[in-house]
Design a protein around this motif. Structure first.
Motif, mmCIF file in Angstrom:
data_model
loop_
_atom_site.group_PDB
_atom_site.id
_atom_site.type_symbol
_atom_site.label_atom_id
_atom_site.label_comp_id
_atom_site.label_asym_id
_atom_site.label_seq_id
_atom_site.Cartn_x
_atom_site.Cartn_y
_atom_site.Cartn_z
ATOM 1 N N THR A 121 0.827 -1.209 0.000
ATOM 2 C CA THR A 121 0.000 0.000 0.000
ATOM 3 C C THR A 121 0.861 1.259 0.000
ATOM 4 O OG1 THR A 121 -1.787 -1.133 1.173
ATOM 5 C CG2 THR A 121 -1.775 1.273 1.258
ATOM 6 N N GLY A 122 1.906 1.268 0.835
ATOM 7 C CA GLY A 122 2.783 2.426 0.886
ATOM 8 C C GLY A 122 3.449 2.715 -0.442
ATOM 9 N N VAL A 123 3.925 1.669 -1.113
ATOM 10 C CA VAL A 123 4.588 1.853 -2.409
ATOM 11 C C VAL A 123 3.586 2.355 -3.447
ATOM 12 C CG1 VAL A 123 5.883 0.730 -4.244
ATOM 13 C CG2 VAL A 123 6.315 0.094 -1.876
ATOM 14 N N MET A 124 2.385 1.766 -3.472
ATOM 15 C CA MET A 124 1.360 2.230 -4.414
ATOM 16 C C MET A 124 1.039 3.701 -4.210
ATOM 17 S SD MET A 124 -1.602 -0.620 -4.972
ATOM 18 C CE MET A 124 -1.986 -0.874 -3.248
ATOM 19 N N GLY A 125 0.931 4.105 -2.949
ATOM 20 C CA GLY A 125 0.556 5.473 -2.651
ATOM 21 C C GLY A 125 1.538 6.497 -3.182
ATOM 22 N N THR A 126 2.830 6.161 -3.208
ATOM 23 C CA THR A 126 3.816 7.114 -3.729
ATOM 24 C C THR A 126 3.609 7.378 -5.217
ATOM 25 O OG1 THR A 126 5.459 5.388 -4.220
ATOM 26 C CG2 THR A 126 5.538 6.398 -2.031
ATOM 27 N N PHE A 127 3.030 6.426 -5.928
ATOM 28 C CA PHE A 127 2.857 6.592 -7.368
ATOM 29 C C PHE A 127 1.542 7.270 -7.741
ATOM 30 C CE2 PHE A 127 5.718 2.734 -7.425
ATOM 31 C CZ PHE A 127 6.841 3.450 -7.800
ATOM 32 N N LEU A 137 4.010 11.012 3.079
ATOM 33 C CA LEU A 137 3.338 10.119 4.028
ATOM 34 C C LEU A 137 3.444 8.671 3.581
ATOM 35 C CD1 LEU A 137 0.028 11.963 5.027
ATOM 36 C CD2 LEU A 137 2.108 11.695 6.377
ATOM 37 N N PHE A 138 3.164 8.417 2.320
ATOM 38 C CA PHE A 138 3.240 7.047 1.815
ATOM 39 C C PHE A 138 4.680 6.550 1.794
ATOM 40 C CE2 PHE A 138 -1.025 7.878 -0.096
ATOM 41 C CZ PHE A 138 -1.668 6.776 0.437
ATOM 42 N N TYR A 139 5.615 7.429 1.465
ATOM 43 C CA TYR A 139 7.020 7.028 1.444
ATOM 44 C C TYR A 139 7.484 6.585 2.827
ATOM 45 C CZ TYR A 139 12.090 7.345 0.992
ATOM 46 O OH TYR A 139 13.439 7.073 1.018
ATOM 47 N N GLU A 140 7.122 7.328 3.859
ATOM 48 C CA GLU A 140 7.510 6.954 5.216
ATOM 49 C C GLU A 140 6.809 5.676 5.664
ATOM 50 O OE1 GLU A 140 9.951 8.324 6.757
ATOM 51 O OE2 GLU A 140 10.198 9.927 5.276
ATOM 52 N N LEU A 141 5.627 5.415 5.122
ATOM 53 C CA LEU A 141 4.896 4.194 5.451
ATOM 54 C C LEU A 141 5.655 2.949 5.005
ATOM 55 C CD1 LEU A 141 2.253 2.908 6.528
ATOM 56 C CD2 LEU A 141 1.291 3.173 4.238
ATOM 57 N N VAL A 142 6.490 3.093 4.005
ATOM 58 C CA VAL A 142 7.226 1.951 3.448
ATOM 59 C C VAL A 142 8.310 1.468 4.398
ATOM 60 C CG1 VAL A 142 8.841 1.298 1.613
ATOM 61 C CG2 VAL A 142 6.753 2.569 1.041
ATOM 62 N N VAL A 143 8.961 2.372 5.127
ATOM 63 C CA VAL A 143 10.207 2.067 5.825
ATOM 64 C C VAL A 143 10.011 1.055 6.949
ATOM 65 C CG1 VAL A 143 12.107 3.032 7.161
ATOM 66 C CG2 VAL A 143 11.168 4.311 5.216
ATOM 67 N N ILE A 144 9.008 1.247 7.798
ATOM 68 C CA ILE A 144 8.862 0.395 8.980
ATOM 69 C C ILE A 144 8.540 -1.058 8.615
ATOM 70 C CG2 ILE A 144 7.631 0.060 11.154
ATOM 71 C CD1 ILE A 144 9.595 2.463 10.988
ATOM 72 N N PRO A 145 7.523 -1.331 7.788
ATOM 73 C CA PRO A 145 7.239 -2.742 7.483
ATOM 74 C C PRO A 145 8.388 -3.452 6.790
ATOM 75 C CG PRO A 145 5.888 -1.284 6.139
ATOM 76 C CD PRO A 145 6.517 -0.443 7.204
ATOM 77 N N LEU A 173 16.258 6.286 5.444
ATOM 78 C CA LEU A 173 15.919 7.406 6.313
ATOM 79 C C LEU A 173 16.841 8.598 6.084
ATOM 80 C CD1 LEU A 173 15.090 5.574 9.673
ATOM 81 C CD2 LEU A 173 13.497 6.666 8.079
ATOM 82 N N VAL A 174 18.122 8.353 5.850
ATOM 83 C CA VAL A 174 19.037 9.453 5.561
ATOM 84 C C VAL A 174 18.629 10.148 4.262
ATOM 85 C CG1 VAL A 174 21.403 10.059 4.928
ATOM 86 C CG2 VAL A 174 20.986 8.518 6.848
ATOM 87 N N GLY A 175 18.318 9.332 3.237
ATOM 88 C CA GLY A 175 17.864 9.914 1.976
ATOM 89 C C GLY A 175 16.588 10.701 2.150
ATOM 90 N N SER A 176 15.658 10.163 2.942
ATOM 91 C CA SER A 176 14.382 10.860 3.133
ATOM 92 C C SER A 176 14.568 12.136 3.942
ATOM 93 C CB SER A 176 13.372 9.947 3.832
ATOM 94 O OG SER A 176 13.749 9.696 5.181
ATOM 95 N N ALA A 177 15.604 12.186 4.807
ATOM 96 C CA ALA A 177 15.862 13.407 5.575
ATOM 97 C C ALA A 177 16.264 14.549 4.643
ATOM 98 C CB ALA A 177 16.964 13.151 6.605
ATOM 99 N N PHE A 178 17.148 14.267 3.686
ATOM 100 C CA PHE A 178 17.522 15.292 2.707
ATOM 101 C C PHE A 178 16.318 15.692 1.857
ATOM 102 C CE2 PHE A 178 21.711 13.905 3.853
ATOM 103 C CZ PHE A 178 22.535 14.995 3.597
ATOM 104 N N LEU A 179 15.528 14.689 1.509
ATOM 105 C CA LEU A 179 14.332 14.961 0.708
ATOM 106 C C LEU A 179 13.348 15.836 1.475
ATOM 107 C CD1 LEU A 179 12.796 14.370 -1.909
ATOM 108 C CD2 LEU A 179 11.900 12.292 -0.824
ATOM 109 N N LEU A 180 13.188 15.562 2.762
ATOM 110 C CA LEU A 180 12.261 16.343 3.582
ATOM 111 C C LEU A 180 12.701 17.801 3.677
ATOM 112 C CD1 LEU A 180 9.767 16.386 5.416
ATOM 113 C CD2 LEU A 180 11.259 15.736 7.326
ATOM 114 N N VAL A 181 13.996 18.025 3.840
ATOM 115 C CA VAL A 181 14.507 19.396 3.886
ATOM 116 C C VAL A 181 14.176 20.127 2.587
ATOM 117 C CG1 VAL A 181 16.605 20.808 3.948
ATOM 118 C CG2 VAL A 181 16.346 18.878 5.527
ATOM 119 N N ALA A 182 14.386 19.440 1.457
ATOM 120 C CA ALA A 182 14.099 20.056 0.158
ATOM 121 C C ALA A 182 12.620 20.365 0.006
ATOM 122 C CB ALA A 182 14.572 19.146 -0.966
#
Length: 502
Positions: A121-127, A137-145, A173-182
């Motif tokens: 579901t998380g991967v689908m949501g990003t697209f 939101l969907f991207y972060e949903l992917v990481v934990i499971p 998470l490191v990649g998403s941190a840079f992405l979040l700043v952007a």
């Protein structure tokens, strides 16, 4: 108001997970059937959306838009176009096939399939998200499971599953941190320019960001999305993640998780920050080409089947990065089509290796050999995925790969020649792995092996059919993709100053 088909596609696996909560944990067959029904529902609806999409009109279709956080301009905004639609179909093809590749999971299958469906579901949501906040939101949903699935159900060969899961999660998470700043910086800057808060892709794309700002923000997004697509030198998490993950997660990881990175570069970074894309394109091309060459030779040195496919995947994603960097219609068409093709062939590869490991308890090539005598169906699946991987004409990867080379050559010349030369290395490690794993004299110690049958044949049937049909009828894929790429390029060509390469 039309039927919210995209929301239904997203909800089907979530509903499946909720149903599994009430299924007894020892009723393994019901658990697997519920997961198959949920992912199958999403697949059927995705096929309906795919073949109902109007390529003549193009643009975002099947739109669902409901205001959510008005003060921030956040909207539950879903839709698909020629860029996202192939990725949505890819996720659901692989999600459905992965359930059957995991049909023999016996350790806590209830929890396994609940987490797996949340991951899908998380991967689908990003697209399907058309709002940058919803995308995150969907991207972060992917990481934990994906972390839990690896550390609980993963493999312990060569690297521990705990190491593989933690390394993958840290990189994401490191990649998403840079992405979040952007993302935050882009949003704040857009509000300061327009005075209107808006997280939608088209809203942000209309903002005239200063060129220096675009260059800096694109660099942050390139790091974030580049890490996800395993662009060299941010790639090392990928082979270890593959090796440590269970089969279904390896299929999703290789097949679609990486594609979020490529899709994000095109749909978000290039679309919103085209001047930044133009500035960093040569760097992207160099990094993509180095990834192609380095990972191809690394794959050549491996003796573990999963590591061969892992480094092969890094190499293939280098072609995608090269196609994206060329910034023209032909190269972007090829890059998106190649992401789809690679997702199918990598997932079939990992499904096959999973069956080999399940039956022989080894992925170490020197311990194998001649097993096609005992398991010819597994051998067929392995060869089909391998031949597609090396770009055999008539299979799904050939036309996209050729299209990338055609579109990128007029921009980067020598780099493309270097990338083309690595096709030879790809053929070498794929054919050598097949020869040493499948062929040769029959080995009596493997006469106990039982070939795949029943539900285990579904991944071969589904993914193998797509590999062949996509190679014979490439227009089924390219007609949709072209409609999306041409729309995107029409809006940014005045900035990147590239003409159509037809």
């Amino acid at each position: 108001m039309h039927f919210p088909v995209l929301t239904t596609i997203l909800l089907a696996p979530i509903v499946g997970s909720l149903i599994l909560v009430f299924v007894p944990r020892d009723d393994h067959r019901t658990i697997k059937c519920v997961a198959a029904a949920a992912t199958g529902t999403s697949l059927l609806l995705s096929l309906y959306v795919y073949f109902s999409y109007n390529t003549a009109v193009a643009g975002v279709q099947f739109v669902e838009r409901v205001p959510w956080i008005r003060d921030l301009g956040v909207t539950w905004y879903l839709g698909v176009d020629g860029l996202s639609l192939p990725m949505l179909l890819l996720v659901n093809l692989l999600g459905f096939a992965a359930v059957f590749s995991s049909w023999n999971v016996s350790e806590r299958p209830k929890e396994f399939f609940i987490l797996f469906q949340i991951l899908v579901t998380g991967v689908m949501g990003t697209f399907v998200a058309q709002d940058l906040f919803i995308f995150l939101l969907f991207y972060e949903l992917v990481v934990i499971p994906i972390y839990i699935l690896i550390v609980v159900w993963g493999s312990t060969k060569r690297v521990t599953k705990e190491y593989a899961g933690m390394k993958l999660t840290i990189y994401l998470l490191v990649g998403s941190a840079f992405l979040l700043v952007a993302v935050i910086a882009v949003f704040v800057k857009s509000v300061s320019i327009t005075g209107v808060p808006d997280f939608s892709y088209e809203g942000l794309a209309r903002v005239a960001f200063p060129e220096d700002f675009q260059r800096f923000m694109f660099a942050l997004m390139l790091f974030g999305f580049g890490s996800l697509i395993s662009m060299w030198p941010f790639h090392s998490w990928s082979p270890d993640g593959y090796a440590g993950a269970p089969t279904a997660v390896s299929m999703i990881h290789a097949g679609v998780l990486k594609k979020i990175g490529g899709y994000g570069l095109i749909r978000i970074a290039i679309y919103i920050l085209p001047a930044g894309a133009k500035f960093w394109a040569p760097v992207m091309a160099v990094l993509g080409t180095v990834g192609v060459v380095y990972a191809a030779f690394a794959a050549l040195a491996q003796k573990d089947l999963k590591y061969i496919i892992g480094y092969s995947s890094v190499s293939h994603m280098g072609y995608t990065v090269l196609g994206i960097a060329a910034l023209n219609v032909v190269s972007l068409n090829g890059a998106i089509a190649y992401m789809f093709a690679h997702g199918i062939m990598a997932a079939l590869f990992f499904s096959t290796v999973g069956f080999i490991y399940e039956k022989t308890h080894t992925r170490w090539i020197p311990d194998l050999g001649g097993i096609a005598h005992q398991v010819p169906k597994i051998g067929t699946a392995f060869m089909l995925a391998g031949l597609a991987s090396l770009g055999l004409p008539g299979l799904i990867a050939f036309i996209p790969e050729f299209t990338i080379f055609l579109g990128a050559y007029k921009v980067f010349g020598g780099l493309v020649v270097l990338g083309i030369a690595c096709v030879i290395i790809t053929a070498l490690y794929v054919l050598r792995a097949a020869a040493n794993t499948l062929f040769g004299p029959r080995r009596s110690e493997y006469d106990y092996l039982v070939d795949i049958k029943g539900p285990e044949l579904v991944p071969l049937a589904v993914l193998g059919t797509v590999l062949v049909v996509g190679g014979i009828l490439p227009f089924l894929l390219f007609d949709v993709i072209t409609s999306g790429v041409e729309t995107l390029m029409a809006g940014i060509e005045h900035v990147v100053q590239v003409g159509r390469a037809y």
